[in-house]
Design a protein around this motif. Structure first.
Motif, PDB file in Angstrom:
ATOM      1  N   GLY A  75      18.678   2.731  39.280  1.00  0.00           N
ATOM      2  CA  GLY A  75      17.073   2.583  39.119  1.00  0.00           C
ATOM      3  C   GLY A  75      16.934   1.300  38.425  1.00  0.00           C
ATOM      4  O   GLY A  75      16.210   0.260  38.862  1.00  0.00           O
ATOM      5  N   ILE A  76      17.599   1.162  37.443  1.00  0.00           N
ATOM      6  CA  ILE A  76      17.501  -0.131  36.578  1.00  0.00           C
ATOM      7  C   ILE A  76      18.122  -1.087  36.980  1.00  0.00           C
ATOM      8  O   ILE A  76      17.488  -2.620  37.265  1.00  0.00           O
ATOM      9  CB  ILE A  76      18.012   0.238  34.992  1.00  0.00           C
ATOM     10  N   ALA A  77      19.102  -1.247  37.699  1.00  0.00           N
ATOM     11  CA  ALA A  77      19.675  -2.341  38.494  1.00  0.00           C
ATOM     12  C   ALA A  77      18.900  -2.659  39.550  1.00  0.00           C
ATOM     13  O   ALA A  77      19.143  -3.799  39.974  1.00  0.00           O
ATOM     14  CB  ALA A  77      21.306  -1.881  38.862  1.00  0.00           C
ATOM     15  N   ALA A  78      18.132  -1.877  40.332  1.00  0.00           N
ATOM     16  CA  ALA A  78      17.299  -2.105  41.364  1.00  0.00           C
ATOM     17  C   ALA A  78      16.266  -3.018  41.061  1.00  0.00           C
ATOM     18  O   ALA A  78      15.619  -3.791  41.814  1.00  0.00           O
ATOM     19  CB  ALA A  78      16.862  -0.741  42.047  1.00  0.00           C
ATOM     20  N   ILE A  79      15.925  -2.978  39.870  1.00  0.00           N
ATOM     21  CA  ILE A  79      14.673  -4.035  39.398  1.00  0.00           C
ATOM     22  C   ILE A  79      15.012  -5.536  39.556  1.00  0.00           C
ATOM     23  O   ILE A  79      14.041  -6.087  40.171  1.00  0.00           O
ATOM     24  CB  ILE A  79      14.381  -3.370  37.733  1.00  0.00           C
ATOM     25  N   LEU A 114       5.233  -0.549  51.314  1.00  0.00           N
ATOM     26  CA  LEU A 114       6.618  -0.198  50.960  1.00  0.00           C
ATOM     27  C   LEU A 114       6.936  -0.955  49.723  1.00  0.00           C
ATOM     28  O   LEU A 114       7.526  -0.497  48.646  1.00  0.00           O
ATOM     29  CB  LEU A 114       7.634  -1.197  52.147  1.00  0.00           C
ATOM     30  N   VAL A 115       6.346  -2.208  49.419  1.00  0.00           N
ATOM     31  CA  VAL A 115       6.728  -3.147  48.246  1.00  0.00           C
ATOM     32  C   VAL A 115       5.826  -2.353  47.224  1.00  0.00           C
ATOM     33  O   VAL A 115       6.262  -2.095  46.000  1.00  0.00           O
ATOM     34  CB  VAL A 115       6.111  -4.311  48.321  1.00  0.00           C
ATOM     35  N   ALA A 116       4.432  -1.888  47.510  1.00  0.00           N
ATOM     36  CA  ALA A 116       3.796  -1.470  46.446  1.00  0.00           C
ATOM     37  C   ALA A 116       4.483   0.084  46.096  1.00  0.00           C
ATOM     38  O   ALA A 116       4.639   0.474  44.745  1.00  0.00           O
ATOM     39  CB  ALA A 116       2.426  -0.755  47.113  1.00  0.00           C
ATOM     40  N   ALA A 117       5.043   0.954  46.920  1.00  0.00           N
ATOM     41  CA  ALA A 117       5.684   2.242  46.456  1.00  0.00           C
ATOM     42  C   ALA A 117       7.049   1.855  45.834  1.00  0.00           C
ATOM     43  O   ALA A 117       7.197   2.673  44.798  1.00  0.00           O
ATOM     44  CB  ALA A 117       5.986   3.047  47.723  1.00  0.00           C
ATOM     45  N   MET A 118       7.873   0.994  46.083  1.00  0.00           N
ATOM     46  CA  MET A 118       8.920   0.644  45.430  1.00  0.00           C
ATOM     47  C   MET A 118       8.680   0.069  44.051  1.00  0.00           C
ATOM     48  O   MET A 118       9.270   0.610  42.959  1.00  0.00           O
ATOM     49  CB  MET A 118       9.820  -0.281  46.028  1.00  0.00           C
ATOM     50  N   LEU A 119       7.775  -0.755  43.766  1.00  0.00           N
ATOM     51  CA  LEU A 119       7.283  -1.335  42.408  1.00  0.00           C
ATOM     52  C   LEU A 119       6.813  -0.269  41.672  1.00  0.00           C
ATOM     53  O   LEU A 119       7.430  -0.229  40.194  1.00  0.00           O
ATOM     54  CB  LEU A 119       6.304  -2.552  42.747  1.00  0.00           C
ATOM     55  N   LEU A 120       5.968   0.864  41.988  1.00  0.00           N
ATOM     56  CA  LEU A 120       5.403   1.821  41.311  1.00  0.00           C
ATOM     57  C   LEU A 120       6.534   2.855  40.973  1.00  0.00           C
ATOM     58  O   LEU A 120       6.682   3.165  39.692  1.00  0.00           O
ATOM     59  CB  LEU A 120       4.206   2.562  41.774  1.00  0.00           C
ATOM     60  N   GLU A 121       7.412   3.099  41.770  1.00  0.00           N
ATOM     61  CA  GLU A 121       8.548   4.018  41.681  1.00  0.00           C
ATOM     62  C   GLU A 121       9.284   3.541  40.601  1.00  0.00           C
ATOM     63  O   GLU A 121       9.752   4.108  39.478  1.00  0.00           O
ATOM     64  CB  GLU A 121       9.219   4.098  42.897  1.00  0.00           C
ATOM     65  N   PHE A 123       9.110   1.063  38.216  1.00  0.00           N
ATOM     66  CA  PHE A 123       8.508   0.817  36.791  1.00  0.00           C
ATOM     67  C   PHE A 123       7.981   2.130  36.166  1.00  0.00           C
ATOM     68  O   PHE A 123       8.314   2.148  34.906  1.00  0.00           O
ATOM     69  CB  PHE A 123       7.608  -0.181  36.894  1.00  0.00           C
ATOM     70  N   THR A 124       7.436   2.945  36.996  1.00  0.00           N
ATOM     71  CA  THR A 124       7.307   4.433  36.372  1.00  0.00           C
ATOM     72  C   THR A 124       8.593   5.078  36.037  1.00  0.00           C
ATOM     73  O   THR A 124       8.552   5.547  34.849  1.00  0.00           O
ATOM     74  CB  THR A 124       6.438   5.318  37.252  1.00  0.00           C
ATOM     75  N   ASN A 128       9.492   6.006  32.160  1.00  0.00           N
ATOM     76  CA  ASN A 128       9.886   7.574  31.992  1.00  0.00           C
ATOM     77  C   ASN A 128      11.350   7.632  31.079  1.00  0.00           C
ATOM     78  O   ASN A 128      11.499   8.247  30.041  1.00  0.00           O
ATOM     79  CB  ASN A 128      10.175   8.241  33.116  1.00  0.00           C
ATOM     80  N   THR A 129      12.251   6.701  31.192  1.00  0.00           N
ATOM     81  CA  THR A 129      13.193   6.642  30.179  1.00  0.00           C
ATOM     82  C   THR A 129      12.623   6.282  28.828  1.00  0.00           C
ATOM     83  O   THR A 129      13.535   6.756  27.761  1.00  0.00           O
ATOM     84  CB  THR A 129      14.387   5.611  30.653  1.00  0.00           C
ATOM     85  N   LEU A 130      11.517   5.867  28.673  1.00  0.00           N
ATOM     86  CA  LEU A 130      11.149   5.486  27.388  1.00  0.00           C
ATOM     87  C   LEU A 130      10.158   6.502  26.910  1.00  0.00           C
ATOM     88  O   LEU A 130       9.614   6.648  25.697  1.00  0.00           O
ATOM     89  CB  LEU A 130      10.304   4.388  27.413  1.00  0.00           C
TER      90      LEU A 130
END
Length: 370
Positions: A75-79, A114-121, A123-124, A128-130
């Motif tokens: 997930g972090i690599a996907a950013i 698609l872009v909105a869902a991926m960005l929100l997914e 970054f939330t 969450n890791t924090l």
């Protein structure tokens, strides 16, 4: 008038081309697929459907540790990959006319979703890791459904773009030096963010664990803590605490009686949904010995109740395969010492292959259920 980014020829870089978009898209798609599958596994463990509940594996003991670590790493690599992908294709946002047909308009709306869902997914998930929840909605359920929206949008996008993807799938000849440099920079950025965050899961990367929110070797008794005894309202367990085991033959045990039973040790990891994990040596009484004494059938599940005053995991359930696993303990000690309050004193559950949120601390009751 077509001015600014709307004018023809506003974007001159040769990297805003289909070949670059396809290459970055392959890498991003791989990261998202890994992230989706591992996230789905974590969700199933925490909220198993009835048809799958009795088939969840308790072995290998590091299965959830590896799965959830891979989930957070991918997930972090996907950013940065998503950033590179969006940079490659963003000139298309300024196409003129904005919609050439109904089909084209629907395609663009689908890309927006698609872009909105991926960005929100993403970054939330990162927040969450924090453990930084700056939104009013429940994270886990929202994260789950956003993942399905993103996957659905991605599959639709791939179907629409399939001819163009097929055309540019193979390596272009001649190769652009600019493209090689760009892809090298993207690769380096992905490796960099992975190297400085994956140490919370991967032991041999621990020294490089510079940006991860957890160091798995820091905390009371050498283990991190997410929910403290103060937050759970359990800093002072009752002086007359007893473990209540309910079933066909219900009974109660004091701490002295628990300590007088056969004590067993297990080296097991705590693996949390935020991606960190740490192994410790736990000792206590086997859960299966406790439920057998209560007359539980081999297929019986458990409902576990904590002393904590409130919280979504105050009451959890444990499937039969976990309850009967010889490594599943009602732990009374960790690394040879009595549990610290933050680690669940007077007693906590530790089981192989389960998310940390289900390793219930401050246990008050074990209830046999069918």
């Amino acid at each position: 008038m077509r001015i600014g980014p709307l004018r023809e020829g506003a974007f001159r870089s040769r990297l805003h081309d289909p070949r670059t978009a396809v290459v970055i898209g392959r890498w991003l798609g791989t990261a998202l697929l890994i992230c989706f599958l591992t996230g789905l596994y974590s969700h199933v463990l925490q909220d198993p459907p009835s048809w799958l509940r009795d088939h969840l594996p308790s072995r290998p003991v590091d299965l959830y540790r590896a799965s959830q670590g891979l989930h957070v790493i991918s997930g972090i690599a996907a950013i940065p990959l998503l950033g590179a992908k969006l940079w490659t294709v963003y000139p298309r946002l300024f196409e003129w006319p904005p919609a050439r047909s109904v089909r084209h308009a629907l395609e663009r709306l689908g890309i927006l979703l698609l872009v909105a869902a991926m960005l929100l997914e993403l970054f939330t998930g990162l927040l969450n890791t924090l453990q930084w929840y700056v939104w009013p909605f429940p994270f886990r359920q929202t994260h789950f459904w956003l993942a399905w929206i993103a996957v659905g949008g991605l599959l639709l996008h791939l179907a629409v773009k399939a001819p163009e993807i097929a055309t540019h799938w193979r390596r272009a000849r001649p190769q652009l030096a600019q493209r090689r440099g760009f892809l090298t920079a993207v690769t380096a950025s992905v490796l960099a963010v992975t190297a400085v965050t994956a140490g919370q899961t991967v032991p041999w990367l621990r020294r490089a664990d510079l940006l991860a929110p957890r160091r798995p070797d820091i905390g009371p008794q050498g283990l991190p803590v997410n929910r403290t005894a103060a937050a759970a309202g359990t800093t002072q367990p009752p002086t007359d605490w007893r473990l209540k085991v309910t079933g066909p033959r219900s009974y109660e045990l004091t701490m002295d009686e628990l300590l007088a039973m056969d004590q067993h040790e297990a080296e097991l990891p705590i693996a949390c949904v935020e991606g960190w994990s740490a192994t410790a040596r736990w000792s206590g009484v086997r859960i299966r010995d406790l439920v057998t004494r209560a007359g539980a059938a081999p297929t019986a599940r458990l409902r576990i109740t904590s002393l904590e005053t409130a919280g979504p995991y105050r009451v959890t359930e444990m499937e039969a395969d976990y309850a009967r696993d010889p490594l599943t303990l009602l732990a009374l000690r960790v690394n040879g010492a009595v549990l610290a309050p933050d680690h669940g004193y007077p007693a906590r559950v530790i089981a192989p292959g389960r998310p940390g949120v289900l390793q219930t601390k401050w246990v008050e009751r074990l209830e046999v259920i069918v």
